[in-house]
Design a protein around this motif. Structure first.
Motif, PDB file in Angstrom:
ATOM      1  N   GLY A  45      46.193  45.948  34.542  1.00 64.55           N
ATOM      2  CA  GLY A  45      45.056  46.827  34.764  1.00 64.55           C
ATOM      3  C   GLY A  45      44.228  46.388  35.950  1.00 64.55           C
ATOM      4  N   PHE A  46      43.008  46.936  36.042  1.00 68.45           N
ATOM      5  CA  PHE A  46      42.142  46.745  37.195  1.00 68.45           C
ATOM      6  C   PHE A  46      41.852  45.274  37.471  1.00 68.45           C
ATOM      7  CE2 PHE A  46      37.802  46.104  38.754  1.00 68.45           C
ATOM      8  CZ  PHE A  46      37.864  46.768  39.970  1.00 68.45           C
ATOM      9  N   PHE A  47      41.452  44.523  36.438  1.00 70.91           N
ATOM     10  CA  PHE A  47      40.997  43.151  36.676  1.00 70.91           C
ATOM     11  C   PHE A  47      42.146  42.216  37.030  1.00 70.91           C
ATOM     12  CE2 PHE A  47      37.361  44.846  34.330  1.00 70.91           C
ATOM     13  CZ  PHE A  47      36.331  44.433  35.153  1.00 70.91           C
ATOM     14  N   LEU A  48      43.312  42.421  36.450  1.00 74.60           N
ATOM     15  CA  LEU A  48      44.462  41.608  36.852  1.00 74.60           C
ATOM     16  C   LEU A  48      44.853  41.915  38.286  1.00 74.60           C
ATOM     17  CD1 LEU A  48      46.674  39.562  36.128  1.00 74.60           C
ATOM     18  CD2 LEU A  48      48.070  41.476  35.335  1.00 74.60           C
ATOM     19  N   ASP A  49      44.772  43.173  38.670  1.00 75.66           N
ATOM     20  CA  ASP A  49      45.138  43.571  40.026  1.00 75.66           C
ATOM     21  C   ASP A  49      44.143  43.031  41.056  1.00 75.66           C
ATOM     22  OD1 ASP A  49      46.938  45.189  41.738  1.00 75.66           O
ATOM     23  OD2 ASP A  49      45.094  46.299  42.163  1.00 75.66           O
ATOM     24  N   ARG A  50      42.851  43.057  40.707  1.00 74.60           N
ATOM     25  CA  ARG A  50      41.828  42.623  41.663  1.00 74.60           C
ATOM     26  C   ARG A  50      41.616  41.117  41.661  1.00 74.60           C
ATOM     27  NH1 ARG A  50      37.995  46.296  43.424  1.00 74.60           N
ATOM     28  NH2 ARG A  50      37.227  44.507  44.584  1.00 74.60           N
ATOM     29  N   TYR A  51      41.738  40.478  40.503  1.00 77.64           N
ATOM     30  CA  TYR A  51      41.460  39.052  40.377  1.00 77.64           C
ATOM     31  C   TYR A  51      42.612  38.338  39.679  1.00 77.64           C
ATOM     32  CZ  TYR A  51      36.864  41.139  41.127  1.00 77.64           C
ATOM     33  OH  TYR A  51      35.828  41.870  41.619  1.00 77.64           O
ATOM     34  N   PRO A  52      43.802  38.380  40.271  1.00 78.95           N
ATOM     35  CA  PRO A  52      44.987  37.857  39.568  1.00 78.95           C
ATOM     36  C   PRO A  52      44.916  36.361  39.282  1.00 78.95           C
ATOM     37  CG  PRO A  52      45.498  38.295  41.872  1.00 78.95           C
ATOM     38  CD  PRO A  52      44.151  38.890  41.617  1.00 78.95           C
ATOM     39  N   LEU A  53      44.272  35.586  40.154  1.00 79.11           N
ATOM     40  CA  LEU A  53      44.250  34.137  39.950  1.00 79.11           C
ATOM     41  C   LEU A  53      43.240  33.710  38.892  1.00 79.11           C
ATOM     42  CD1 LEU A  53      44.842  32.580  43.479  1.00 79.11           C
ATOM     43  CD2 LEU A  53      46.456  33.161  41.667  1.00 79.11           C
ATOM     44  N   PHE A  54      42.537  34.666  38.295  1.00 76.40           N
ATOM     45  CA  PHE A  54      41.725  34.319  37.125  1.00 76.40           C
ATOM     46  C   PHE A  54      42.629  33.829  35.996  1.00 76.40           C
ATOM     47  CE2 PHE A  54      39.293  35.506  33.235  1.00 76.40           C
ATOM     48  CZ  PHE A  54      38.226  34.642  33.423  1.00 76.40           C
TER      49      PHE A  54
END
Length: 238
Positions: A45-54
């Motif tokens: 989703g959005f957050f994995l796509d935008r902040y994958p290294l989280f």
């Protein structure tokens, strides 16, 4: 605790976070990887796509809590296991519910977004957003440490503990802020399209280097604090 043991305890979570990147590279994990429908909808989703290294931050936090569970502490193994289970559950919930990123990234995105809409420059809004996420992430790690093995008071009294504890909390929070600032710049640094496609060799090296650099300051502070407790057995744990 020997210096070697203290170093392993402090730096081990950094190695786990870097190994998590290596695992994604070796397995070719990406959004093309077929997962069960419910898991796929929750994870991608959005957050994995935008902040994958989280994902590296989650691995770091879990490793930090699990290693804390393994250390001798007041209250014995029952407290460590029970407190550690609660701490791990809190971290997973905060980082992965209702979907990847959890309330940690959502708090950061909301804070940064509101700051930008109020007229702040993008770098300022980004800094405020990552600060919000870092405070929440650090709060969960700190609470997890107390639940697992912490003591709230030094022999020197509450005043000494509050002063020393406030300094440690501030420095570790700043270190986590640095970590999330750096991890959020992964795409700008050249990470590429991951996780929409598998990591290339170069992207995997870059991602591993970013994760390593991001969490070394926090791990270094943990190491220094462990050394202080080793020299002063009466100091607080956690």
């Amino acid at each position: 605790m020997s210096r070697v043991t203290a170093a392993a305890w402090a730096l081990g979570p950094v190695a786990v976070a870097v190994l998590a990147v290596g695992f994604a590279w070796l397995t070719g994990f990406s959004q093309r990887t077929v997962l069960p429908g419910g898991i796929e909808a929750w994870f991608y989703g959005f957050f994995l796509d935008r902040y994958p290294l989280f994902s590296g931050a989650i691995a770091y936090g879990l490793a930090r809590l699990l290693l804390t569970m393994a250390r001798p502490a007041p209250g014995g193994p029952v407290r460590r296991l029970a407190g550690g289970a609660v701490a791990v559950a809190l971290l997973l919930a905060a980082c992965l519910y209702p979907t990847f990123g959890g309330v940690v990234l959502r708090a950061g995105f909301a804070t940064g977004g509101m700051a930008f809409l109020s007229g702040q420059a993008m770098p300022v809004a980004y800094g405020l957003g990552t600060a919000s996420a870092a405070i929440l992430f650090g709060l969960i790690l700190g609470l997890g440490g107390l639940l697992t093995a912490g003591r709230l008071r030094e022999d020197g009294g509450w005043g000494r503990w509050l002063l020393a504890g406030a300094g440690r909390v501030l420095m570790r929070t700043l270190a986590l802020w640095f970590a999330l600032l750096l991890l959020g710049l992964a795409h700008a640094a050249g990470l590429g399209a991951w996780p929409r496609r598998p990591l290339t060799d170069g992207e995997a090296g870059l991602a591993g280097a970013l994760v390593l650099l991001a969490f070394l300051p926090h791990a270094g502070l943990v190491w220094l604090d462990s050394g202080h407790r080793h020299r002063s057995p009466s100091a607080a744990t956690g």
